[in-house]
Design an enzyme around this catalytic site. Structure first.
Site, PDB file in Angstrom:
ATOM      1  N   GLU A   1      22.663   6.709  -8.169  1.00  0.00           N
ATOM      2  CA  GLU A   1      21.201   6.796  -7.958  1.00  0.00           C
ATOM      3  C   GLU A   1      20.816   6.831  -6.481  1.00  0.00           C
ATOM      4  O   GLU A   1      19.758   7.357  -6.130  1.00  0.00           O
ATOM      5  CB  GLU A   1      20.483   5.632  -8.666  1.00  0.00           C
ATOM      6  CG  GLU A   1      20.712   4.233  -8.106  1.00  0.00           C
ATOM      7  CD  GLU A   1      21.925   3.517  -8.696  1.00  0.00           C
ATOM      8  OE1 GLU A   1      22.866   4.213  -9.127  1.00  0.00           O
ATOM      9  OE2 GLU A   1      21.931   2.275  -8.705  1.00  0.00           O
TER      10      GLU A   1
ATOM     11  N   ASP B   1       0.163 -10.759  10.355  1.00  0.00           N
ATOM     12  CA  ASP B   1       1.238 -11.708  10.030  1.00  0.00           C
ATOM     13  C   ASP B   1       1.837 -12.228  11.332  1.00  0.00           C
ATOM     14  O   ASP B   1       2.005 -11.460  12.287  1.00  0.00           O
ATOM     15  CB  ASP B   1       2.395 -11.008   9.287  1.00  0.00           C
ATOM     16  CG  ASP B   1       2.003 -10.504   7.922  1.00  0.00           C
ATOM     17  OD1 ASP B   1       0.928 -10.888   7.450  1.00  0.00           O
ATOM     18  OD2 ASP B   1       2.787  -9.715   7.345  1.00  0.00           O
TER      19      ASP B   1
ATOM     20  N   MET C   1      29.178   0.034 -16.151  1.00  0.00           N
ATOM     21  CA  MET C   1      30.507   0.556 -16.493  1.00  0.00           C
ATOM     22  C   MET C   1      31.426  -0.611 -16.889  1.00  0.00           C
ATOM     23  O   MET C   1      32.192  -0.521 -17.847  1.00  0.00           O
ATOM     24  CB  MET C   1      31.123   1.287 -15.303  1.00  0.00           C
ATOM     25  CG  MET C   1      32.617   1.499 -15.494  1.00  0.00           C
ATOM     26  SD  MET C   1      33.489   1.999 -14.013  1.00  0.00           S
ATOM     27  CE  MET C   1      35.084   1.254 -14.291  1.00  0.00           C
ATOM     28  N   GLN C   2      31.316  -1.711 -16.139  1.00  0.00           N
ATOM     29  CA  GLN C   2      32.198  -2.849 -16.422  1.00  0.00           C
ATOM     30  C   GLN C   2      31.953  -3.386 -17.832  1.00  0.00           C
ATOM     31  O   GLN C   2      32.905  -3.665 -18.570  1.00  0.00           O
ATOM     32  CB  GLN C   2      31.982  -3.939 -15.362  1.00  0.00           C
ATOM     33  CG  GLN C   2      32.356  -3.467 -13.956  1.00  0.00           C
ATOM     34  CD  GLN C   2      32.049  -4.492 -12.864  1.00  0.00           C
ATOM     35  OE1 GLN C   2      31.457  -5.540 -13.116  1.00  0.00           O
ATOM     36  NE2 GLN C   2      32.467  -4.186 -11.649  1.00  0.00           N
TER      37      GLN C   2
ATOM     38  N   LEU D   1       0.825  -1.218   0.000  1.00  0.00           N
ATOM     39  CA  LEU D   1       0.000   0.000   0.000  1.00  0.00           C
ATOM     40  C   LEU D   1       0.859   1.267   0.000  1.00  0.00           C
ATOM     41  O   LEU D   1       0.330   2.375  -0.060  1.00  0.00           O
ATOM     42  CB  LEU D   1      -0.924   0.027   1.220  1.00  0.00           C
ATOM     43  CG  LEU D   1      -2.059  -0.999   1.236  1.00  0.00           C
ATOM     44  CD1 LEU D   1      -2.903  -0.846   2.493  1.00  0.00           C
ATOM     45  CD2 LEU D   1      -2.952  -0.823   0.001  1.00  0.00           C
ATOM     46  N   GLY D   2       2.161   1.087   0.128  1.00  0.00           N
ATOM     47  CA  GLY D   2       3.041   2.267   0.102  1.00  0.00           C
ATOM     48  C   GLY D   2       3.292   2.836   1.482  1.00  0.00           C
ATOM     49  O   GLY D   2       3.295   4.046   1.685  1.00  0.00           O
TER      50      GLY D   2
ATOM     51  N   GLU E   1       4.902 -13.072  11.756  1.00  0.00           N
ATOM     52  CA  GLU E   1       6.256 -12.528  11.955  1.00  0.00           C
ATOM     53  C   GLU E   1       6.283 -11.161  12.614  1.00  0.00           C
ATOM     54  O   GLU E   1       7.248 -10.818  13.273  1.00  0.00           O
ATOM     55  CB  GLU E   1       6.991 -12.377  10.620  1.00  0.00           C
ATOM     56  CG  GLU E   1       7.293 -13.650   9.895  1.00  0.00           C
ATOM     57  CD  GLU E   1       6.211 -13.954   8.862  1.00  0.00           C
ATOM     58  OE1 GLU E   1       5.291 -13.146   8.705  1.00  0.00           O
ATOM     59  OE2 GLU E   1       6.305 -15.015   8.230  1.00  0.00           O
TER      60      GLU E   1
ATOM     61  N   CYS F   1      27.951   0.816 -12.443  1.00  0.00           N
ATOM     62  CA  CYS F   1      28.544  -0.360 -11.801  1.00  0.00           C
ATOM     63  C   CYS F   1      28.760  -1.464 -12.841  1.00  0.00           C
ATOM     64  O   CYS F   1      29.653  -1.332 -13.657  1.00  0.00           O
ATOM     65  CB  CYS F   1      27.685  -0.808 -10.617  1.00  0.00           C
ATOM     66  SG  CYS F   1      28.688  -1.708  -9.424  1.00  0.00           S
TER      67      CYS F   1
ATOM     68  N   HIS G   1      27.227   3.759  -7.472  1.00  0.00           N
ATOM     69  CA  HIS G   1      25.786   3.877  -7.737  1.00  0.00           C
ATOM     70  C   HIS G   1      25.308   5.296  -7.400  1.00  0.00           C
ATOM     71  O   HIS G   1      24.878   5.545  -6.272  1.00  0.00           O
ATOM     72  CB  HIS G   1      24.998   2.886  -6.877  1.00  0.00           C
ATOM     73  CG  HIS G   1      25.173   1.463  -7.295  1.00  0.00           C
ATOM     74  ND1 HIS G   1      24.364   0.872  -8.239  1.00  0.00           N
ATOM     75  CD2 HIS G   1      26.049   0.512  -6.899  1.00  0.00           C
ATOM     76  CE1 HIS G   1      24.740  -0.389  -8.404  1.00  0.00           C
ATOM     77  NE2 HIS G   1      25.764  -0.630  -7.602  1.00  0.00           N
TER      78      HIS G   1
ATOM     79  N   PRO H   1     -12.748  -3.945   5.499  1.00  0.00           N
ATOM     80  CA  PRO H   1     -11.362  -4.425   5.695  1.00  0.00           C
ATOM     81  C   PRO H   1     -10.593  -3.553   6.693  1.00  0.00           C
ATOM     82  O   PRO H   1      -9.819  -4.066   7.501  1.00  0.00           O
ATOM     83  CB  PRO H   1     -10.745  -4.325   4.295  1.00  0.00           C
ATOM     84  CG  PRO H   1     -11.895  -4.321   3.350  1.00  0.00           C
ATOM     85  CD  PRO H   1     -13.047  -3.688   4.078  1.00  0.00           C
TER      86      PRO H   1
HETATM   87  N1  GLN Z   1      28.670  -7.877 -10.526  1.00  0.00           N
HETATM   88  C1  GLN Z   1      29.528  -6.738 -10.495  1.00  0.00           C
HETATM   89  C2  GLN Z   1      30.505  -6.793  -9.330  1.00  0.00           C
HETATM   90  O1  GLN Z   1      30.284  -7.484  -8.383  1.00  0.00           O
HETATM   91  C3  GLN Z   1      28.749  -5.444 -10.489  1.00  0.00           C
HETATM   92  C4  GLN Z   1      27.918  -5.239  -9.271  1.00  0.00           C
HETATM   93  C5  GLN Z   1      26.898  -4.142  -9.431  1.00  0.00           C
HETATM   94  O2  GLN Z   1      26.559  -3.750 -10.530  1.00  0.00           O
HETATM   95  N2  GLN Z   1      26.378  -3.661  -8.345  1.00  0.00           N
HETATM   96  O3  GLN Z   1      31.501  -6.116  -9.338  1.00  0.00           O
END
Ligand code: GLN
Length: 546
Positions: free
Chosen positions: A518, A147, A383-384, A15-16, A149, A380, A516, A190
């Protein structure tokens, strides 16, 4: 002493509750209060680090390197809270602590029980977030009332009110008020059941947030209030919103801030939400649009990329632009080719991920974006794969990551033998056994930017700090050949050892970062790299139409 707001949820999950807690945080911060938010999760995993994103959504990483529930991302996006290890506890962590104490002999002579030992541990966990810096501690209880838990958590928060005083605690319960088409009305039953369940445990909610797809009439509110032992003004409509950033505005309209003020004995004064009004206006009525492809593996469950999709929306806000998402499963690129999915998008983003599935499709997406000069953002793993693609198709290497090919001819991405363990603060050797769990580079690390690069132009800073969650790194052995062929290393760890950002010179905007970004983006402070990526995508799109 801080005051406490406990947020529980009833009827159904999803429900957020996290958004609701975060939006309450906005209202309280807008009144000048210092707020922190904590999530208590009922599952047994000690932390969510090992949970599949398919099942549980993204793992959110804090500055101090904790792998936490994605709700902490909502908290950081909505408020000024900087979350850390004290902001997320699970049943597993609580039991782990109690069992460790029992083995140490802390409870000698006693039978260790759920009540009071587990519940006391939960109360201590809540207090661990309640340092002197805060006026208000918001605590969200995961799961749904009823629940099995979540019972110890509910028992702990019930008792908490006695410990800290009635006037210092407010219980907020989020429920569902469904509209039944055949009957043509909103149903309160409910909600009544869910509140009854809470009251059986001994918790009388002070405020009800009723999720509904339409406004609640005063009749419906009155009915709910009578059955749930509340004033009608304590029944707040939590209507479906076009954007989650509208929720604080809805809550204010419904008078939630006044209720909180009354219940918590706060000073008078209207919260100023003008920045949120601006955010919502920009999302609802943008001047431009761009299409961004997200090429990943978990595209079936949007929550797996929660922070990422929000950060793109933030980049859109900064550019007064709506971001249209094209979710592309990288395995589909393997079977149908990149052209099929990417020929009409304005930007391509390859996000983080683990494991070899769909990797070749991601590499193909990078090749397409590089060759067609479409703005590209790799995060991440993104980039690789960008480094692997460049190594293979520009430098002619047998490039790969040792994550996917242990004996790769040219391991441009590899596991370092020594790594800096953020939690222990020590350089550790990587043994074969340690390659599985607990060896990730986690949390915030500094990074020095190269002046003149796209990264520097975005941040306007020489040194930044960004959060990591990965095991593999750029292999310095290949720096020479990659840079000679056109890769620019624009971000490095301050000692120059770890490559954190790569770019391609001969391209409108091509950037891959090992961290990351983000996780640190907010609607009111969009992250510079997302702002720059959306700006570049918009610019390239406009050029196309010139
Ligand atoms: N699998 C990659 C690593 O472990 C990249 C991980 C990711 O993108 N968070 O380095």
């Amino acid at each position: 002493m801080p005051k406490y707001v406990f947020v529980t949820g009833g009827v159904v999950s999803g429900l957020g509750k996290g958004i609701a807690a975060a939006a309450i945080g906005v209202l309280l911060e807008a009144k000048g209060l210092r707020v922190t938010i904590q999530k208590l999760d009922p599952y047994i995993n000690v932390d969510p680090g090992t949970l599949s994103p398919f099942e549980h959504g993204e793992v959110y990483v804090t500055d101090d390197g904790c792998e936490t529930d994605l709700d902490l991302g909502h908290y950081e996006r909505f408020t000024h809270v900087k979350t850390s290890i004290v902001n997320n506890y699970t049943t597993g962590r609580i039991y782990n602590n109690v069992i460790t104490k029992e083995r140490r002999g802390d409870y000698l002579g006693n039978t260790v029980q759920v009540v009071p030992h587990i519940t006391d541990e939960i109360k201590d966990a809540i207090k661990s977030a309640a340092t002197g810096e805060y006026d208000i501690v918001l605590v969200e209880i995961g799961g749904t009332v009823g629940d099995i838990e979540s019972l110890p958590f509910l028992e702990a928060i019930r008792r908490f009110r006695y410990d800290v005083g009635k006037e210092n605690v407010v219980y907020v319960h989020l429920t569902l008020v469904p509209f039944i088409k055949a009957a043509g009305e909103l149903k309160s039953k409910p909600t009544q059941h869910s509140v009854n369940e809470l009251r059986e445990i001994g918790i009388q909610p002070d405020i009800l947030l009723c999720r509904a797809d339409r406004q609640l009439s005063s009749d419906v509110k009155r009915k709910i209030a009578i059955h749930c032992n509340l004033d009608p003004d304590a029944v707040i409509a939590a209507m479906d919103a076009e954007t989650v950033y509208e929720v604080p505005l809805f809550f204010k309209e419904e008078g939630l801030h006044k209720l909180l003020r009354k219940k918590l004995g706060l000073t008078k004064g209207e919260p100023d939400l003008s920045v949120w009004e601006n955010v919502v206006n920009r999302i609802k009525k943008p001047a431009h649009e761009v299409s961004i492809a997200l090429v990943g593996k978990y595209v079936g469950l949007k929550d797996a990329y929660k922070s990422l999709s929000e950060a793109l929306i933030h980049g859109g806000i900064a550019n007064n632009t709506r971001v249209n998402f094209h979710w592309v499963d990288s395995e589909d690129i393997e079977s149908k080719g990149a052209e099929t999915f990417l020929s009409e998008v304005d930007g391509v983003l390859v996000p983080g991920g683990f494991g070899s599935r769909g990797i070749e499709g991601k590499i193909e997406a990078v090749r397409y974006a590089r060759e067609k000069k479409i703005p590209f953002f790799g995060i991440c793993l993104g980039m690789q794969v960008a480094v692997i693609e460049f190594g293979r198709n520009v430098c002619g290497l047998g490039a790969n990551s040792t994550e996917f090919e242990v004996n790769a001819k040219d391991p441009v991405i590899y596991l370092m033998e020594k790594w800096y363990n953020h939690r222990s603060g020590k350089i550790e050797e990587r043994t074969k056994d340690s390659q599985m769990g607990g060896t990730m580079r986690l949390g915030a690390y500094p990074c020095t930017l190269k002046e003149g690069s796209h990264a520097f132009q975005a941040y306007h800073l020489k040194e930044i700090r960004e959060r990591h969650r990965h095991r593999y790194e750029f292999n310095n052995k290949y720096r020479g050949v990659l840079t000679k062929n056109g890769i620019e290393i624009s971000g490095l760890s301050p000692d120059g050892e770890l490559v954190e950002i790569v770019e391609i010179k001969d391209h409108p905007w091509f950037l891959g970062c090992q961290f990351h970004p983000e996780f640190q983006s907010k609607p009111i402070e969009p992250h510079p790299l997302f702002t720059a990526f959306i700006a570049a995508s918009l610019k390239e799109k406009r050029e196309l139409f010139k």
